[in-house]
Motif scaffolding. Structure first.
Motif, PDB file in Angstrom:
ATOM      1  N   THR A   9      42.899  44.830  39.625  1.00 11.48           N
ATOM      2  CA  THR A   9      43.631  46.097  39.720  1.00 11.48           C
ATOM      3  C   THR A   9      42.812  47.251  39.154  1.00 11.48           C
ATOM      4  OG1 THR A   9      45.724  44.922  39.457  1.00 11.48           O
ATOM      5  CG2 THR A   9      45.784  47.300  39.145  1.00 11.48           C
ATOM      6  N   ARG A  54      54.680  47.233  33.370  1.00 13.25           N
ATOM      7  CA  ARG A  54      53.514  47.503  34.210  1.00 13.25           C
ATOM      8  C   ARG A  54      52.665  46.261  34.445  1.00 13.25           C
ATOM      9  NH1 ARG A  54      48.648  47.479  31.787  1.00 13.25           N
ATOM     10  NH2 ARG A  54      48.579  47.636  29.540  1.00 13.25           N
ATOM     11  N   GLU A  55      51.939  46.308  35.538  1.00 16.73           N
ATOM     12  CA  GLU A  55      50.967  45.264  35.855  1.00 16.73           C
ATOM     13  C   GLU A  55      49.710  45.492  35.010  1.00 16.73           C
ATOM     14  OE1 GLU A  55      51.229  42.667  38.100  1.00 16.73           O
ATOM     15  OE2 GLU A  55      53.327  43.263  38.210  1.00 16.73           O
TER      16      GLU A  55
END
Length: 138
Positions: A9, A54-55
């Motif tokens: 990410t 959140r990621e």
């Protein structure tokens, strides 16, 4: 091109939508990035990072000159609010500025692992991927 992206990410913080679109294409071409989360305002990115749900973020590509909150103000606020966990983040300053003052200031932050002038290139992404292999995710 690797079989599996090495960067899960990326958070891209840049106030220019055109730059964001170009950088997403470069990331896709690199084969190194799985997911890109974009923000046009650093304060919105900070809210995301401080959120409980959140990621995880592997890398942050951060512009310096933005309205509302500059890249440096973002780094100071994130470091203050998130502490040691944010210090482990891998941040690449991505800017039009090649000012020695900006480079020195960026190097004052432990989480800034790379400083590059725009535009983002596949080589930049590959360099960040190598840095990430030797660092913990944030």
């Amino acid at each position: 091109m690797s079989a599996k992206p090495s960067i899960r990410t990326v958070m891209l913080i840049d106030d220019e939508l055109v730059d964001q679109m170009i950088y997403k294409r470069v990331m896709d071409r690199s084969g190194e990035v799985e997911t890109v989360i974009t923000f046009q305002a650093a304060d919105e990115a900070l809210k995301f990072l401080t959120g409980a749900e959140r990621e995880p973020v592997d890398v942050i590509f951060l512009d310096i000159n933005m309205p509302r909150m500059t890249g440096f103000e973002f780094l100071e606020a994130a470091n203050s609010e998130l502490g040691d966990s944010f210090a482990k983040a891998v941040v690449m300053m991505l800017t039009t500025s090649a000012s020695p003052h900006d480079i020195k200031r960026a190097n004052d932050f432990d989480m800034v692992k790379m400083f590059a002038t725009k535009p983002l290139t596949v080589d930049h992404i590959k360099s960040v991927s190598e840095i990430l292999e030797n660092s913990a995710s944030f």
